[in-house]
Design a protein around this motif. Sequence first.
Motif, PDB file in Angstrom:
ATOM      1  N   TRP A 177      24.679  -6.293  42.405  1.00 41.73           N
ATOM      2  CA  TRP A 177      23.764  -5.553  43.289  1.00 41.73           C
ATOM      3  C   TRP A 177      22.761  -4.692  42.513  1.00 41.73           C
ATOM      4  O   TRP A 177      21.993  -3.938  43.121  1.00 41.73           O
ATOM      5  N   LYS A 178      22.838  -4.785  41.201  1.00 40.39           N
ATOM      6  CA  LYS A 178      21.851  -4.113  40.327  1.00 40.39           C
ATOM      7  C   LYS A 178      21.570  -2.688  40.830  1.00 40.39           C
ATOM      8  O   LYS A 178      22.511  -1.961  41.166  1.00 40.39           O
ATOM      9  N   MET A 179      20.283  -2.302  40.947  1.00 37.10           N
ATOM     10  CA  MET A 179      19.940  -0.953  41.410  1.00 37.10           C
ATOM     11  C   MET A 179      19.246  -1.068  42.766  1.00 37.10           C
ATOM     12  O   MET A 179      18.328  -0.309  43.080  1.00 37.10           O
ATOM     13  N   TYR A 180      19.685  -2.071  43.556  1.00 37.88           N
ATOM     14  CA  TYR A 180      19.010  -2.374  44.808  1.00 37.88           C
ATOM     15  C   TYR A 180      19.411  -1.464  45.969  1.00 37.88           C
ATOM     16  O   TYR A 180      18.612  -1.216  46.864  1.00 37.88           O
ATOM     17  N   LEU A 181      20.689  -1.022  45.990  1.00 38.95           N
ATOM     18  CA  LEU A 181      21.209  -0.424  47.221  1.00 38.95           C
ATOM     19  C   LEU A 181      21.624   1.034  47.038  1.00 38.95           C
ATOM     20  O   LEU A 181      22.233   1.381  46.024  1.00 38.95           O
TER      21      LEU A 181
ATOM     22  N   GLY B 143      26.041  -7.218  28.639  1.00 39.97           N
ATOM     23  CA  GLY B 143      24.916  -7.920  28.004  1.00 39.97           C
ATOM     24  C   GLY B 143      23.960  -8.591  28.974  1.00 39.97           C
ATOM     25  O   GLY B 143      23.319  -9.590  28.629  1.00 39.97           O
ATOM     26  N   HIS B 144      23.840  -8.025  30.159  1.00 43.37           N
ATOM     27  CA  HIS B 144      22.855  -8.609  31.092  1.00 43.37           C
ATOM     28  C   HIS B 144      21.464  -8.567  30.457  1.00 43.37           C
ATOM     29  O   HIS B 144      21.114  -7.595  29.792  1.00 43.37           O
ATOM     30  N   SER B 145      20.668  -9.587  30.711  1.00 43.51           N
ATOM     31  CA  SER B 145      19.362  -9.667  30.033  1.00 43.51           C
ATOM     32  C   SER B 145      18.458  -8.487  30.396  1.00 43.51           C
ATOM     33  O   SER B 145      17.611  -8.088  29.592  1.00 43.51           O
ATOM     34  N   GLU B 146      18.643  -7.926  31.601  1.00 41.66           N
ATOM     35  CA  GLU B 146      17.805  -6.768  31.950  1.00 41.66           C
ATOM     36  C   GLU B 146      18.112  -5.597  31.022  1.00 41.66           C
ATOM     37  O   GLU B 146      17.222  -4.809  30.688  1.00 41.66           O
ATOM     38  N   ARG B 147      19.353  -5.487  30.612  1.00 37.46           N
ATOM     39  CA  ARG B 147      19.711  -4.419  29.665  1.00 37.46           C
ATOM     40  C   ARG B 147      19.274  -4.787  28.236  1.00 37.46           C
ATOM     41  O   ARG B 147      18.814  -3.937  27.484  1.00 37.46           O
TER      42      ARG B 147
ATOM     43  N   TYR C 232      25.888 -18.024  31.984  1.00 37.51           N
ATOM     44  CA  TYR C 232      24.634 -18.505  31.421  1.00 37.51           C
ATOM     45  C   TYR C 232      23.528 -18.202  32.424  1.00 37.51           C
ATOM     46  O   TYR C 232      23.535 -18.716  33.553  1.00 37.51           O
ATOM     47  N   GLU C 233      22.625 -17.311  32.012  1.00 35.20           N
ATOM     48  CA  GLU C 233      21.543 -16.898  32.894  1.00 35.20           C
ATOM     49  C   GLU C 233      20.221 -17.001  32.145  1.00 35.20           C
ATOM     50  O   GLU C 233      19.845 -16.070  31.404  1.00 35.20           O
ATOM     51  N   PRO C 234      19.507 -18.116  32.310  1.00 40.04           N
ATOM     52  CA  PRO C 234      18.205 -18.190  31.641  1.00 40.04           C
ATOM     53  C   PRO C 234      17.305 -17.067  32.146  1.00 40.04           C
ATOM     54  O   PRO C 234      17.187 -16.867  33.362  1.00 40.04           O
TER      55      PRO C 234
ATOM     56  N   TRP D  95      14.224 -16.703  32.277  1.00 40.41           N
ATOM     57  CA  TRP D  95      13.080 -17.175  33.070  1.00 40.41           C
ATOM     58  C   TRP D  95      13.486 -17.539  34.503  1.00 40.41           C
ATOM     59  O   TRP D  95      12.619 -17.729  35.360  1.00 40.41           O
ATOM     60  N   ALA D  96      14.781 -17.601  34.739  1.00 39.07           N
ATOM     61  CA  ALA D  96      15.236 -17.941  36.101  1.00 39.07           C
ATOM     62  C   ALA D  96      15.675 -16.706  36.888  1.00 39.07           C
ATOM     63  O   ALA D  96      15.893 -16.796  38.091  1.00 39.07           O
ATOM     64  N   ILE D  97      15.802 -15.576  36.219  1.00 40.89           N
ATOM     65  CA  ILE D  97      16.323 -14.388  36.913  1.00 40.89           C
ATOM     66  C   ILE D  97      15.224 -13.733  37.731  1.00 40.89           C
ATOM     67  O   ILE D  97      14.182 -13.333  37.196  1.00 40.89           O
ATOM     68  N   GLY D  98      15.460 -13.668  39.029  1.00 49.28           N
ATOM     69  CA  GLY D  98      14.527 -12.993  39.931  1.00 49.28           C
ATOM     70  C   GLY D  98      13.179 -13.680  40.068  1.00 49.28           C
ATOM     71  O   GLY D  98      12.229 -13.089  40.586  1.00 49.28           O
ATOM     72  N   THR D  99      13.078 -14.923  39.631  1.00 49.89           N
ATOM     73  CA  THR D  99      11.772 -15.597  39.646  1.00 49.89           C
ATOM     74  C   THR D  99      11.668 -16.681  40.714  1.00 49.89           C
ATOM     75  O   THR D  99      10.597 -17.217  40.957  1.00 49.89           O
TER      76      THR D  99
ATOM     77  N   GLY E 254      23.838 -18.173  36.503  1.00 48.38           N
ATOM     78  CA  GLY E 254      23.109 -17.157  37.271  1.00 48.38           C
ATOM     79  C   GLY E 254      21.622 -17.297  37.054  1.00 48.38           C
ATOM     80  O   GLY E 254      21.160 -17.715  35.983  1.00 48.38           O
ATOM     81  N   GLY E 255      20.852 -16.947  38.081  1.00 52.03           N
ATOM     82  CA  GLY E 255      19.387 -17.020  38.000  1.00 52.03           C
ATOM     83  C   GLY E 255      18.831 -17.655  39.248  1.00 52.03           C
ATOM     84  O   GLY E 255      18.875 -18.873  39.410  1.00 52.03           O
ATOM     85  N   SER E 256      18.351 -16.784  40.183  1.00 49.04           N
ATOM     86  CA  SER E 256      17.704 -17.246  41.425  1.00 49.04           C
ATOM     87  C   SER E 256      18.578 -18.165  42.278  1.00 49.04           C
ATOM     88  O   SER E 256      18.072 -19.064  42.945  1.00 49.04           O
ATOM     89  N   ILE E 257      19.863 -17.904  42.256  1.00 47.73           N
ATOM     90  CA  ILE E 257      20.740 -18.657  43.168  1.00 47.73           C
ATOM     91  C   ILE E 257      20.503 -18.157  44.592  1.00 47.73           C
ATOM     92  O   ILE E 257      20.379 -16.960  44.833  1.00 47.73           O
ATOM     93  N   ASN E 258      20.434 -19.103  45.519  1.00 45.20           N
ATOM     94  CA  ASN E 258      20.313 -18.743  46.934  1.00 45.20           C
ATOM     95  C   ASN E 258      21.112 -19.758  47.758  1.00 45.20           C
ATOM     96  O   ASN E 258      21.774 -20.638  47.194  1.00 45.20           O
TER      97      ASN E 258
ATOM     98  N   LEU F  75      29.328 -18.554  40.160  1.00 43.94           N
ATOM     99  CA  LEU F  75      27.920 -18.158  40.210  1.00 43.94           C
ATOM    100  C   LEU F  75      27.793 -16.644  40.138  1.00 43.94           C
ATOM    101  O   LEU F  75      28.604 -15.916  40.731  1.00 43.94           O
ATOM    102  N   LEU F  76      26.791 -16.205  39.409  1.00 41.76           N
ATOM    103  CA  LEU F  76      26.457 -14.778  39.351  1.00 41.76           C
ATOM    104  C   LEU F  76      25.144 -14.631  40.114  1.00 41.76           C
ATOM    105  O   LEU F  76      24.111 -15.176  39.716  1.00 41.76           O
ATOM    106  N   VAL F  77      25.212 -13.908  41.220  1.00 40.47           N
ATOM    107  CA  VAL F  77      24.072 -13.884  42.142  1.00 40.47           C
ATOM    108  C   VAL F  77      23.516 -12.468  42.232  1.00 40.47           C
ATOM    109  O   VAL F  77      24.268 -11.518  42.462  1.00 40.47           O
ATOM    110  N   GLY F  78      22.216 -12.343  42.063  1.00 43.86           N
ATOM    111  CA  GLY F  78      21.562 -11.040  42.164  1.00 43.86           C
ATOM    112  C   GLY F  78      20.983 -10.822  43.541  1.00 43.86           C
ATOM    113  O   GLY F  78      21.706 -10.545  44.508  1.00 43.86           O
ATOM    114  N   SER F  79      19.658 -10.995  43.683  1.00 42.98           N
ATOM    115  CA  SER F  79      18.991 -10.538  44.913  1.00 42.98           C
ATOM    116  C   SER F  79      19.522 -11.197  46.185  1.00 42.98           C
ATOM    117  O   SER F  79      19.622 -10.533  47.218  1.00 42.98           O
ATOM    118  N   ALA F  80      19.918 -12.453  46.126  1.00 45.79           N
ATOM    119  CA  ALA F  80      20.423 -13.087  47.357  1.00 45.79           C
ATOM    120  C   ALA F  80      21.720 -12.427  47.827  1.00 45.79           C
ATOM    121  O   ALA F  80      22.048 -12.462  49.020  1.00 45.79           O
TER     122      ALA F  80
HETATM  123  P1  PGA Z   1      18.901 -13.166  40.618  1.00 48.64           P
HETATM  124  O1  PGA Z   1      19.686 -12.336  39.495  1.00 48.64           O
HETATM  125  O2  PGA Z   1      19.954 -13.921  41.396  1.00 48.64           O
HETATM  126  O3  PGA Z   1      18.208 -12.115  41.441  1.00 48.64           O
HETATM  127  O4  PGA Z   1      17.959 -14.067  39.918  1.00 48.64           O
HETATM  128  C1  PGA Z   1      20.775 -12.888  38.826  1.00 48.64           C
HETATM  129  C2  PGA Z   1      21.289 -11.912  37.801  1.00 48.64           C
HETATM  130  O5  PGA Z   1      20.496 -11.156  37.238  1.00 48.64           O
HETATM  131  O6  PGA Z   1      22.487 -11.862  37.536  1.00 48.64           O
END
Ligand code: PGA
Length: 251
Positions: free
Chosen positions: A9-13, A93-97, A165-167, A169-173, A211-215, A231-236
């Motif tokens: 849920w990152k820093m969304y909520l 080790g999340h890529s955002e960090r 494995y979270e490319p 370029w696929a995270i949040g895109t 992980g990366g833009s899973i919906n 699956l590691l799911v962020g915004s969805a």
């Molecule tokens: P995303 O994020 O599903 O919003 O692309 C995945 C993640 O950062 O773990």
Amino acid sequence: MKKLLIANWKMYLKEKQTLDLIKKYKERLKKFSQLEIVVAPSDLYLIKSAELLKKTKLKLAAQNIAQIEEGALTGEVSAEMAHEIGCKYTIVGHSERRIHLNETDDQINKKINLAYNNGLTPILCIGETLKDKVDENRDTVLTVQLRNALSKVNGLPEKELLIAYEPVWAIGTGKTMEAEEMLTINRLIKRIISSLYSESFYENKVKLLYGGSINSINAKEFWLNEVVDGLLVGSASIDNEQTYNIAHSSL
Ligand code: PGA
């Protein structure tokens, strides 16, 4: 073996949104006994989240832990603190960090050691940037990230390890990789982990996540992929309905 659905849920909520969403997850997701469902809210709400999750099958993860055991490190939360209040996992080790907070492989290695020393299972995130991909450096980048993060870790090869494995370029895109490509990723990671520890460690103790833009639309092809353990799911994952549909698509 249960597959994993990890909601980052990152820093969304904020507080109310977090606790409301946990209540919805509890209600809507309880029928998916084929999955282990893990939520990773902000540190600020871990305690209240843990209370709500008592007597449920949902598990709790920290989004991060400190790189030292305890003491003078303003603003951080230790592995022991996260474990004490009920976390089973921690993302590391999340890529955002790595990108925005300059987190290094050396820090990530320390965090993994601390996670194991304090009863947490790490969810190690690795992944290449778009530039790495364009330059055809993906495999080198993943190899370096894994070798550095996992060298001489206390507790391995006995303990469980989750690798996401979270490319980047696929995270949040909105872009995802072909699920098929996970076969190549699996081979690469297996080779590296086998050289660091053993093949049986990889086969028995390591779970590979994507992980990366899973919906709710693209999740199914990843669930169907034989090497994907979760699956590691962020915004969805901050949308209860989407999360339900993602979980449902694993059936
Ligand atoms: P995303 O994020 O599903 O919003 O692309 C995945 C993640 O950062 O773990």
